[in-house]
Write a protein that holds these residues in place. Structure first.
Motif, PDB file in Angstrom:
ATOM      1  N   THR A  52     -26.044  72.297   5.055  1.00 21.96           N
ATOM      2  CA  THR A  52     -25.342  73.201   4.146  1.00 21.96           C
ATOM      3  C   THR A  52     -25.864  73.040   2.715  1.00 21.96           C
ATOM      4  OG1 THR A  52     -23.381  73.028   5.532  1.00 21.96           O
ATOM      5  CG2 THR A  52     -23.075  73.920   3.328  1.00 21.96           C
ATOM      6  N   ALA A  53     -26.040  71.799   2.295  1.00 25.46           N
ATOM      7  CA  ALA A  53     -26.559  71.535   0.956  1.00 25.46           C
ATOM      8  C   ALA A  53     -27.962  72.109   0.798  1.00 25.46           C
ATOM      9  CB  ALA A  53     -26.563  70.037   0.679  1.00 25.46           C
ATOM     10  N   LEU A  75     -30.888  78.858  -1.624  1.00 19.01           N
ATOM     11  CA  LEU A  75     -30.409  80.119  -2.196  1.00 19.01           C
ATOM     12  C   LEU A  75     -30.468  80.106  -3.722  1.00 19.01           C
ATOM     13  CD1 LEU A  75     -27.346  80.824   0.120  1.00 19.01           C
ATOM     14  CD2 LEU A  75     -29.511  82.059   0.062  1.00 19.01           C
ATOM     15  N   ILE A  76     -30.062  79.003  -4.309  1.00 17.06           N
ATOM     16  CA  ILE A  76     -30.094  78.889  -5.770  1.00 17.06           C
ATOM     17  C   ILE A  76     -31.541  78.948  -6.274  1.00 17.06           C
ATOM     18  CG2 ILE A  76     -29.669  77.310  -7.696  1.00 17.06           C
ATOM     19  CD1 ILE A  76     -27.117  76.430  -6.151  1.00 17.06           C
TER      20      ILE A  76
END
Length: 67
Positions: A5-6, A12-13
């Protein structure tokens, strides 16, 4: 938070950051090219006209000019 998830969030960032950087870079380059062409039109109208012609008909760039 799970490592996967991280990683997805970080990806995405980073992707958004690169998109924004690319947009800003292309805007900056476009402004510089516009300034250059404006200066060229003032200094050497024949060259500016040749660049405009080749921009409209790119295959002309491959031809050898007559001297």
């Amino acid at each position: 938070m799970e490592p996967l998830t991280a990683t997805v969030i970080a990806t995405l960032i980073a992707t958004k950051a690169f998109e924004k950087t690319g947009e800003q870079l292309s805007e900056g380059v476009w402004k510089l090219v516009s300034k250059f062409l404006s200066a060229l039109r003032r200094k050497d109208q024949a060259t500016a006209a040749a660049i405009a012609t080749v921009a409209k008909t790119p295959e002309l760039a491959e031809q050898t000019p007559a001297i």
